[in-house]
Design a protein around this motif. Structure first.
Motif, PDB file in Angstrom:
ATOM      1  N   LYS A 184      98.499 -34.701  23.501  1.00 21.48           N
ATOM      2  CA  LYS A 184      98.590 -35.660  24.596  1.00 21.48           C
ATOM      3  C   LYS A 184      99.943 -36.360  24.665  1.00 21.48           C
ATOM      4  O   LYS A 184     100.329 -36.875  25.721  1.00 21.48           O
ATOM      5  CB  LYS A 184      97.472 -36.703  24.464  1.00 21.48           C
ATOM      6  CG  LYS A 184      96.069 -36.135  24.687  1.00 21.48           C
ATOM      7  CD  LYS A 184      95.035 -37.238  24.598  1.00 21.48           C
ATOM      8  CE  LYS A 184      93.629 -36.684  24.856  1.00 21.48           C
ATOM      9  NZ  LYS A 184      92.599 -37.746  24.784  1.00 21.48           N
ATOM     10  N   TYR A 185     100.645 -36.403  23.524  1.00 22.74           N
ATOM     11  CA  TYR A 185     101.928 -37.093  23.487  1.00 22.74           C
ATOM     12  C   TYR A 185     103.002 -36.173  22.910  1.00 22.74           C
ATOM     13  O   TYR A 185     102.720 -35.329  22.047  1.00 22.74           O
ATOM     14  CB  TYR A 185     101.842 -38.359  22.622  1.00 22.74           C
ATOM     15  CG  TYR A 185     100.946 -39.438  23.190  1.00 22.74           C
ATOM     16  CD1 TYR A 185     101.448 -40.394  24.053  1.00 22.74           C
ATOM     17  CD2 TYR A 185      99.591 -39.486  22.855  1.00 22.74           C
ATOM     18  CE1 TYR A 185     100.619 -41.391  24.576  1.00 22.74           C
ATOM     19  CE2 TYR A 185      98.754 -40.470  23.378  1.00 22.74           C
ATOM     20  CZ  TYR A 185      99.286 -41.414  24.234  1.00 22.74           C
ATOM     21  OH  TYR A 185      98.464 -42.387  24.747  1.00 22.74           O
ATOM     22  N   ILE A 186     104.212 -36.360  23.393  1.00 23.38           N
ATOM     23  CA  ILE A 186     105.372 -35.658  22.843  1.00 23.38           C
ATOM     24  C   ILE A 186     106.473 -36.684  22.613  1.00 23.38           C
ATOM     25  O   ILE A 186     106.742 -37.530  23.484  1.00 23.38           O
ATOM     26  CB  ILE A 186     105.879 -34.556  23.793  1.00 23.38           C
ATOM     27  CG1 ILE A 186     104.847 -33.424  23.899  1.00 23.38           C
ATOM     28  CG2 ILE A 186     107.221 -33.996  23.317  1.00 23.38           C
ATOM     29  CD1 ILE A 186     105.217 -32.345  24.896  1.00 23.38           C
ATOM     30  N   VAL A 187     107.086 -36.628  21.454  1.00 25.18           N
ATOM     31  CA  VAL A 187     108.221 -37.493  21.136  1.00 25.18           C
ATOM     32  C   VAL A 187     109.492 -36.660  21.159  1.00 25.18           C
ATOM     33  O   VAL A 187     109.547 -35.580  20.558  1.00 25.18           O
ATOM     34  CB  VAL A 187     108.060 -38.153  19.755  1.00 25.18           C
ATOM     35  CG1 VAL A 187     109.371 -38.789  19.308  1.00 25.18           C
ATOM     36  CG2 VAL A 187     106.987 -39.225  19.806  1.00 25.18           C
ATOM     37  N   ALA A 188     110.489 -37.173  21.861  1.00 27.47           N
ATOM     38  CA  ALA A 188     111.815 -36.554  21.861  1.00 27.47           C
ATOM     39  C   ALA A 188     112.754 -37.451  21.073  1.00 27.47           C
ATOM     40  O   ALA A 188     112.958 -38.619  21.437  1.00 27.47           O
ATOM     41  CB  ALA A 188     112.326 -36.367  23.288  1.00 27.47           C
ATOM     42  N   THR A 189     113.269 -36.926  19.969  1.00 26.69           N
ATOM     43  CA  THR A 189     114.269 -37.641  19.187  1.00 26.69           C
ATOM     44  C   THR A 189     115.634 -37.145  19.620  1.00 26.69           C
ATOM     45  O   THR A 189     115.918 -35.948  19.558  1.00 26.69           O
ATOM     46  CB  THR A 189     114.081 -37.386  17.679  1.00 26.69           C
ATOM     47  OG1 THR A 189     112.798 -37.881  17.275  1.00 26.69           O
ATOM     48  CG2 THR A 189     115.167 -38.078  16.870  1.00 26.69           C
ATOM     49  N   VAL A 190     116.471 -38.051  20.089  1.00 28.53           N
ATOM     50  CA  VAL A 190     117.789 -37.696  20.611  1.00 28.53           C
ATOM     51  C   VAL A 190     118.853 -38.271  19.682  1.00 28.53           C
ATOM     52  O   VAL A 190     119.019 -39.491  19.595  1.00 28.53           O
ATOM     53  CB  VAL A 190     117.992 -38.233  22.046  1.00 28.53           C
ATOM     54  CG1 VAL A 190     119.363 -37.831  22.578  1.00 28.53           C
ATOM     55  CG2 VAL A 190     116.886 -37.732  22.957  1.00 28.53           C
ATOM     56  N   ALA A 191     119.536 -37.379  18.968  1.00 22.54           N
ATOM     57  CA  ALA A 191     120.622 -37.802  18.090  1.00 22.54           C
ATOM     58  C   ALA A 191     121.911 -37.877  18.889  1.00 22.54           C
ATOM     59  O   ALA A 191     122.202 -36.998  19.710  1.00 22.54           O
ATOM     60  CB  ALA A 191     120.775 -36.829  16.929  1.00 22.54           C
TER      61      ALA A 191
END
Length: 346
Positions: free
Chosen positions: A270-277
């Protein structure tokens, strides 16, 4: 016997070092093409900078000629065949190893390194204790008998029916996203080029029902200047069974040129996390995609949040360095996803 072999190996290695003069004398010509570049006010002239353009036809011809000369030289040593045979035998005796394990309901995905195969393969297991249950999903050594095709990374769908994986050739790490059916190892017709590159890596995450994936995408020819085609990574969505020309933009137009994106989904999808370096400087921003299919920025580069992980309790766990040089753990409920609502738990 083995002592004699090692003595032979040492003598051959010494011969390679001491007899490199003929190799240098017969080496293909390397033209000098001076290029002056200024670094911090200092002008540096490099006559061989042209060799850095590895896709140039002249550079390829130069590399091929160098490889041919070196191959001819090495093959001329009488002990080489015996050494190669012995090393291959020893290498083949190495026990297989498993890594990059990912669990899905009733199935365990793993990369398997099995010498003397050149490249690791993707397999499934019923459990980590049942190696006899192993099934091969994709063996790139079969796909490419030269051993030059590698699996960069893989992501199974949440129910484990499909697996998305980036494949690259010749050590380029320029990955194309492919899709396979887990049970049969059959490839789906969908492919998406340039989802992975050494400048920023690559990533993907499935939607909840396994009908499509969010993935990292680099610019296509014409979308940006050629010098930027391996930068400005963004996130797009691909629906299985459709051409990649129909893929839709999701987020990333405002990300930095050197953004490096990693995607991760919750266990229920249900959720997606995008980690942006922000490049390799150690600063990160985090974005959350929720059930309403809209992205919400959770942290900024200045917030000093170094890690974000989706928990099994409808919460996002954060590693913060803000006013905490040794770090602290925060818990952020997903129903109120704003950093101000995060509670310190450690």
């Amino acid at each position: 016997m083995r002592a004699n072999f090692f003595l032979s190996l040492i003598i051959t290695a010494a011969a390679l070092v001491l007899s490199d003069a003929p190799l240098a004398e017969n080496a293909p010509d390397t033209p000098k093409k001076p290029v002056a570049t200024e670094y911090h006010g200092v002008t540096v002239e490099d006559p061989y900078q042209w060799l850095e353009t590895d896709d140039d036809s002249q550079v390829k011809a130069w590399s091929d000629a160098q490889n041919q000369q070196t191959r001819k030289y090495l093959d001329s040593f009488p002990d080489r065949t015996g050494i190669e045979k012995q090393l291959q035998e020893w290498y083949a005796k190495t026990s297989p190893s498993y890594f990059s394990l990912v669990s899905r309901p009733g199935i365990l995905f793993a990369m398997k390194f099995q010498p003397p195969k050149q490249q690791p393969l993707l397999v499934t297991l019923a459990s980590a204790d049942d190696l006899k249950s192993e099934k091969v999903v994709l063996d790139p050594n079969v796909l490419d008998t030269k051993g030059t095709t590698a699996i960069d990374w893989f992501v199974p769908s949440f129910e484990g029916k499909y697996v998305a994986m980036s494949l690259s050739k010749g050590g380029s790490e320029d990955g194309t996203l492919h899709f396979y059916e887990t049970a049969t190892g059959e490839a789906l017709p969908d492919t998406i080029a340039h989802v992975q590159y050494p400048t920023a890596g690559g990533s993907a995450a499935w939607n909840a029902d396994g009908t499509g994936v969010y993935y990292t995408r680099f610019p296509r020819k014409g979308e940006r200047p050629d010098a930027d085609l391996n930068f400005y990574q963004q996130i797009y969505f691909h629906k299985l069974g459709t051409p990649d020309t129909k893929d839709t933009y999701s987020i990333g137009k405002d990300f930095p040129r050197i953004a490096e994106i990693t995607l991760a989904g919750s266990r229920n999808g249900k959720y997606i996390v995008a980690t942006v370096a922000n490049g390799d400087g150690g600063d990160f921003a985090h974005y959350l995609l929720g059930p309403d299919q809209s992205w919400k920025q959770i942290t900024q580069f200045s917030d000093q949040i170094k890690l974000a992980r989706l928990g099994r309790d409808n919460a996002l766990y954060l590693l913060s360095r803000a006013d905490a040089p040794h770090g602290k753990i925060l818990r952020l409920p997903l129903d109120v996803p704003e950093l101000k609502n995060a509670a310190e738990i450690v």
